[in-house]
Design a protein around this motif. Structure first.
Motif, short mmCIF file in Angstrom:
data_model
loop_
_atom_site.label_atom_id
_atom_site.label_comp_id
_atom_site.label_asym_id
_atom_site.label_seq_id
_atom_site.Cartn_x
_atom_site.Cartn_y
_atom_site.Cartn_z
N GLY A 19 0.79 -1.21 0.00
CA GLY A 19 0.00 0.00 0.00
C GLY A 19 0.83 1.27 0.00
N PHE A 20 0.23 2.30 -0.58
CA PHE A 20 0.80 3.66 -0.56
C PHE A 20 -0.35 4.62 -0.33
CE2 PHE A 20 1.04 7.56 -3.10
CZ PHE A 20 2.05 8.21 -2.41
N SER A 21 -0.13 5.65 0.53
CA SER A 21 -1.17 6.64 0.76
C SER A 21 -0.56 7.98 1.12
CB SER A 21 -2.12 6.19 1.88
OG SER A 21 -1.44 6.13 3.12
N ARG A 22 -1.32 9.04 0.82
CA ARG A 22 -0.99 10.40 1.27
C ARG A 22 -2.27 10.94 1.90
NH1 ARG A 22 -1.89 15.05 2.81
NH2 ARG A 22 -0.84 16.92 2.03
N ASP A 23 -2.23 11.18 3.24
CA ASP A 23 -3.43 11.55 3.95
C ASP A 23 -3.06 12.39 5.17
OD1 ASP A 23 -6.18 11.52 4.81
OD2 ASP A 23 -6.41 9.56 3.88
N ILE A 24 -3.98 12.55 6.09
CA ILE A 24 -3.73 13.21 7.37
C ILE A 24 -4.06 12.22 8.48
CG2 ILE A 24 -4.11 15.54 6.52
CD1 ILE A 24 -6.91 15.43 7.77
N ASP A 25 -3.46 12.42 9.65
CA ASP A 25 -3.75 11.56 10.81
C ASP A 25 -3.81 12.44 12.04
OD1 ASP A 25 -4.32 9.31 12.20
OD2 ASP A 25 -2.43 8.26 11.79
N GLU A 26 -4.55 11.98 13.05
CA GLU A 26 -4.71 12.74 14.28
C GLU A 26 -3.47 12.61 15.15
OE1 GLU A 26 -7.74 13.18 18.13
OE2 GLU A 26 -8.01 11.54 16.68
N ILE A 27 -3.05 13.71 15.75
CA ILE A 27 -1.90 13.71 16.65
C ILE A 27 -2.15 12.77 17.83
CG2 ILE A 27 -0.60 15.13 18.29
CD1 ILE A 27 -0.90 17.46 16.37
N ALA A 28 -1.18 11.93 18.14
CA ALA A 28 -1.18 11.05 19.32
C ALA A 28 -2.29 9.99 19.28
CB ALA A 28 -1.29 11.87 20.60
N SER A 29 -2.67 9.57 18.10
CA SER A 29 -3.69 8.52 17.99
C SER A 29 -3.02 7.16 17.86
CB SER A 29 -4.59 8.78 16.77
OG SER A 29 -3.83 8.78 15.59
N VAL A 30 -3.77 6.11 18.21
CA VAL A 30 -3.31 4.73 18.08
C VAL A 30 -4.17 4.05 17.03
CG1 VAL A 30 -2.98 2.52 19.24
CG2 VAL A 30 -2.54 4.65 20.47
N ASP A 31 -3.54 3.56 16.00
CA ASP A 31 -4.25 2.90 14.91
C ASP A 31 -3.91 1.41 14.95
OD1 ASP A 31 -5.78 2.49 12.68
OD2 ASP A 31 -4.25 3.16 11.26
N TYR A 32 -4.79 0.63 15.62
CA TYR A 32 -4.52 -0.80 15.75
C TYR A 32 -4.66 -1.49 14.38
CZ TYR A 32 -4.74 -0.50 20.86
OH TYR A 32 -4.48 -0.19 22.17
N LEU A 33 -3.72 -2.36 14.08
CA LEU A 33 -3.80 -3.11 12.83
C LEU A 33 -5.00 -4.05 12.82
CD1 LEU A 33 -0.03 -4.11 12.39
CD2 LEU A 33 -1.29 -2.36 11.11
N LYS A 34 -5.34 -4.58 13.98
CA LYS A 34 -6.46 -5.50 14.12
C LYS A 34 -7.44 -4.96 15.17
CE LYS A 34 -5.24 -8.61 11.17
NZ LYS A 34 -6.06 -8.87 9.98
N GLY A 35 -8.70 -5.38 15.02
CA GLY A 35 -9.70 -4.98 15.99
C GLY A 35 -10.31 -3.63 15.75
N ARG A 36 -10.03 -3.04 14.57
CA ARG A 36 -10.61 -1.73 14.27
C ARG A 36 -12.03 -1.90 13.75
NH1 ARG A 36 -6.08 0.27 10.22
NH2 ARG A 36 -6.34 -1.91 9.62
N ASN A 37 -12.87 -0.91 14.02
CA ASN A 37 -14.18 -0.86 13.38
C ASN A 37 -14.00 -0.35 11.96
OD1 ASN A 37 -15.61 -1.70 15.68
ND2 ASN A 37 -15.57 0.38 16.50
N THR A 38 -14.32 -1.17 11.00
CA THR A 38 -14.03 -0.82 9.62
C THR A 38 -15.02 0.18 9.04
OG1 THR A 38 -15.34 -2.73 8.89
CG2 THR A 38 -12.97 -3.05 9.17
N PHE A 39 -16.20 0.30 9.63
CA PHE A 39 -17.20 1.20 9.05
C PHE A 39 -18.16 1.70 10.12
CE2 PHE A 39 -21.50 1.64 7.07
CZ PHE A 39 -21.23 2.82 6.39
N SER A 40 -18.37 3.00 10.10
CA SER A 40 -19.41 3.58 10.94
C SER A 40 -20.01 4.76 10.19
CB SER A 40 -18.84 4.05 12.29
OG SER A 40 -17.83 5.01 12.11
N ILE A 41 -21.31 4.94 10.34
CA ILE A 41 -22.00 6.00 9.61
C ILE A 41 -21.52 7.37 10.09
CG2 ILE A 41 -24.26 7.03 9.23
CD1 ILE A 41 -25.41 4.22 9.35
#
Length: 817
Positions: A516-538
């Motif tokens: 994968g390759f991406s150019r985006d923004i991310d929140e300061i001091a956030s934790v992005d778990y590889l597993k166990g994430r909610n993939t979709f929310s309205i």
């Protein structure tokens, strides 16, 4: 000659024709129905339903009918086919007046039930046997029977709702082998399955617990709805009992009537238990619910003298149109007259539903056979509970003739042909595919699955964010997928994009290689778990309020693999190029970094030790998510190539949920994060704050998050060591009306943490959490269209001077797909 034979058959048919005589048995004084009264005629005996109703088959000959009930005078009457309706009024037995003696002697039925509960370890096959194996044949039918039913189901039953509402019919057969090892571990292998109209089985319907194995449990599930067990720990809180009779068989049984005490609080059935007079084991049981529909459940047990145990043999469950009145819980919701789903979810509103035939009924029959009550095999707890044999959907007719334990009659043949036609003409398989895909965040369109989460978002920083993204599906290739997205923020006026691919090494074990390759923004001091994430929310409430971001360009390659169905893992190597949006610099030995590059190796896992999985030839399917579950991740940033920093981050999260029969629930989330090394603020930890930095309460009204701190302001606290505890307790819903059932939730949240070398972080001022942060709150959910209200108050070490600074008032939103 043939005409003579037909004439003789016609005469014989008329000669032995029988007519139905319906009736009801009631109390002569109160007119209350007498449930399970005994009606005897000739050599046959039937019991009334819980509304006192019954049905008899009689001919021209006049026969005597005898009606009896415990505590009432027995009466007799004579009927034949000319009898149209029979209403029987029984009078309570009146004893002669004698000296009154007060007694606190226990109800004899209660004494028997109490003893039966204490003997469960000696009578329950899962308790008394060291293990067992058996096979089962089951047939599940949705068909017509001249009356309408309505099924209101929860969102997890989308496939069942679509089948009933739009397919108007369903027929499946299943042959399976079952194993139990004596340690509480079970396994099932589906050896054969036939489903009319579907090329592949509808797995979540195929494996639905229509007929529970045992009535000894504290609670049991019928059509995805939990009921209190008549021999459970809380039996006397949930049921009243009365002895009706004693059977005169080779192994006599007490016939004990049970009826629910707290129908408004706990779902319960009304019925009779046949308890062996010697052992108090269950020989047979019958239960009913009558209202808008009629739910009937029958259980039969077989006695094995070598093991002194009664083992489940036959189970049938039927739902038919009823006489009206109270609604009945089925498929996790309720049942009335009309069509599926009490409160239409978003999927129903968007996709619509065809008109339903108003004459449906459901029937499930399960027969157990080929018993082995002394097996040696062990059940592997790491395996999926249910497995599908690769040849299960391709079994020959001889296989079904050998294993079919219920007659497959002309009606079944006709139903199969009709259902096959309806399922295909209504394109039900496609509709189920679409609804399940949307529930997980995508919409299949040809070879492309559109990512619904990329279409629209809103935040204070980006404003409106519109885009398009998704991935290819198996129509494009069964060996790999291509994925991409392109979005644009109208406030920051920046395009964000990504491109990647996933190669399927082994679909069954979920073994994939990711690029994968991406150019985006991310929140300061956030934790992005590889597993166990909610993939979709309205709606993501925190995303709306957050404005603390940094720019990130990521290059990544990784490997995913399910070690077991319950243990999912991922390993990822990545390069992250960071440049700031805020005025922030990291001071490393007097060298300031606002832009820097990081090289990571990350390992993550999701462990769901109690969740229920189905293993199919195409891979594992999550059937039921159970708690607790654990998510963890280890990240190592390395000074290799041109990487600027070396640090380690560890995160672990434990989630638990307790569901109760009265529909109340308690939830816990415990999360810990730890980092050591040259840690820039972008990769530290926040505590999920969700309070905008505005002075007035009315200015801070927004949507509350489910597990965020509603009184903690954005950018207020950061940590490199952090522990958070979230606790929620929801009371049982207030049953004000069918469409208005608000839920009251008590909330308590706590966080404690610290930060080393704060002086290294320049440009952003923040506090630490070494004294512990606490808030308490209330939510009143589902007041109108999924909306509710949330309040929270901040107290303890970080309590602020004024009330308005500590208080939060927000909306909640719970959307049903």
């Amino acid at each position: 000659m043939s005409k003579l034979v037909c004439l003789l058959l016609l005469i014989t048919t008329f000669g032995f024709a029988q007519s139905k005589v319906n009736g009801r048995v009631i109390d002569s004084e109160t007119s209350e129905p007498l449930a399970y009264a005994r009606i005897s005629l000739k050599n046959d005996t039937v019991l009334t339903n819980i509304d006192g109703s019954f049905e008899l088959l009689v001919g021209k000959e006049v026969v005597e009918v005898r009606i009896s009930y415990v505590g009432y005078e027995t009466i007799s009457t004579r009927i034949n086919e000319d009898t149209k309706y029979l209403q029987i009024k029984l009078s309570a037995v009146r004893e002669k007046l004698q000296t009154v003696e007060l007694s606190n002697a226990p109800n004899p039925a209660d004494s028997l039930i109490s003893e039966a509960i204490s003997r469960k370890e000696l009578n329950d096959p899962e308790e008394v046997l060291p293990g067992f194996k058996y096979k089962s044949y089951s047939k599940f039918i949705v068909d017509n029977e001249g009356g309408g039913i309505q099924l209101y189901a929860d969102s997890t039953s989308a496939a069942m709702k679509t089948i009933v509402n739009e397919g108007r019919g369903y027929l499946s057969e299943k042959v399976a082998s079952h194993s139990f090892d004596g340690n509480g571990d079970t396994s099932e292998e589906v050896l054969g399955v036939r489903t009319a109209g579907f090329e592949k089985p509808v797995y979540n319907v195929l494996t639905m617990e229509v007929n529970p194995f045992s009535l000894y449990k504290n609670d049991y599930s019928l059509y995805k709805t939990d009921y209190a067990g008549p021999l459970g720990k809380a039996a006397f809180r949930n049921y009243d009992y009365k002895i009706l009779d004693t059977t005169q068989t080779s192994r006599p049984a007490y016939v004990i009537y049970f009826s629910p005490k707290r129908e408004e609080v706990v779902a319960g059935l009304e019925g009779i238990l046949y308890l062996d007079t010697e052992t108090l084991a269950i020989q047979k049981a019958k239960a009913q619910l009558l209202g808008s529909v009629k739910l009937e459940v029958d259980y039969e047990y077989q006695y094995f003298p070598d093991h002194s145990v009664w083992f489940p043999k036959l189970q049938t469950t039927t739902i038919k149109p009823g006489s009206g009145g109270k609604e009945i819980a089925v498929f996790g919701g309720t049942v009335g007259i009309g069509t599926i789903q009490q409160n239409p979810g978003i999927l129903s509103r968007l996709l619509g539903a065809d008109e339903i035939s108003r004459d449906l009924y459901l029937n499930s029959t399960v027969i157990h056979y080929d018993f082995d009550l002394q097996p040696q095999a062990q059940v592997k707890t790491s395996d999926a509970e249910i497995k599908i044999d690769p040849d299960a959907i391709d079994r020959t007719q001889s296989f079904w003739e050998e294993n079919r334990k219920v007659e497959y009659d002309d009606r079944d043949e006709a139903t199969e042909q009709k259902v096959d036609s309806l399922i295909k003409s209504q394109n039900i398989e496609r509709k189920i595919q679409v609804k399940q895909a949307i529930a997980s965040g995508s919409y299949p369109l040809g070879f492309w699955d559109i990512d619904l989460g990329k279409i629209f978002k809103f935040s204070n920083y980006e404003g409106i964010r519109l885009g398009f993204g998704g991935k290819t599906n198996d129509q494009f290739s069964e060996n790999f997928n291509l994925n991409s997205y392109l979005t644009y923020g109208f406030k920051d006026e920046v395009f964000k994009y990504g491109l990647g691919s996933q190669i399927y090494l082994n679909k069954v074990n979920h073994t994939y290689v990711n690029f994968g390759f991406s150019r985006d923004i991310d929140e300061i001091a956030s934790v992005d778990y590889l597993k166990g994430r909610n993939t979709f929310s309205i709606l993501e409430p925190r995303f709306v309020n957050t404005n603390n971001y940094y720019n990130i360009r990521t290059f990544a390659v990784g490997l995913e693999h399910k070690i077991t169905p319950r243990l999912d893992t991922q390993l990822r190597f990545s390069r992250e190029e960071i440049w700031q949006i805020k005025n922030y610099n990291y001071n490393d030995n007097n060298q300031l970094y606002s832009d820097y590059d990081l090289h990571f190796i990350k390992a993550g896992f999701l462990w769901q030790p109690f969740s229920k999985y189905l293993r199919t030839p195409q891979g594992d399917v999550l059937l039921e998510k159970k708690f607790p579950q654990f998510t963890g991740q280890l990240e190592q940033a390395m000074k290799i190539l041109d990487g600027n920093f070396n640090f380690t981050r560890i995160g672990i999260k434990a989630e638990h949920e307790i569901l109760r029969l009265d529909q109340s629930r308690t939830e816990f989330i415990l999360e810990g994060n730890y980092a050591v090394g040259d840690l820039p603020l972008t990769h530290a930890f926040h505590s999920y704050p969700n309070n905008p930095n505005r002075s007035r309460i009315s200015q801070r009204i927004s949507v509350a998050g489910r597990n965020s701190f509603e009184t903690m302001y954005f950018n207020e606290f950061y940590s490199d060591r952090l522990v958070m505890l979230h606790m929620r307790h929801q009371l049982r819903p207030f049953n004000i009306s069918k469409g208005f059932r608000p839920e009251l939730v008590f909330i308590s949240r706590h966080a404690i943490g610290d930060f080393s070398h704060i002086a290294k972080h320049e440009g952003i001022t923040f506090n630490t959490l070494e004294n512990g942060f606490s808030e308490a709150g209330l939510e009143l959910n589902k007041l109108f269209g999924g909306f509710g209200l949330s309040t929270a108050y901040r107290y303890g070490a970080y309590h602020l001077p004024t009330f308005k600074e500590n208080f939060s008032l927000k909306f909640t939103l719970q959307v049903q797909l």
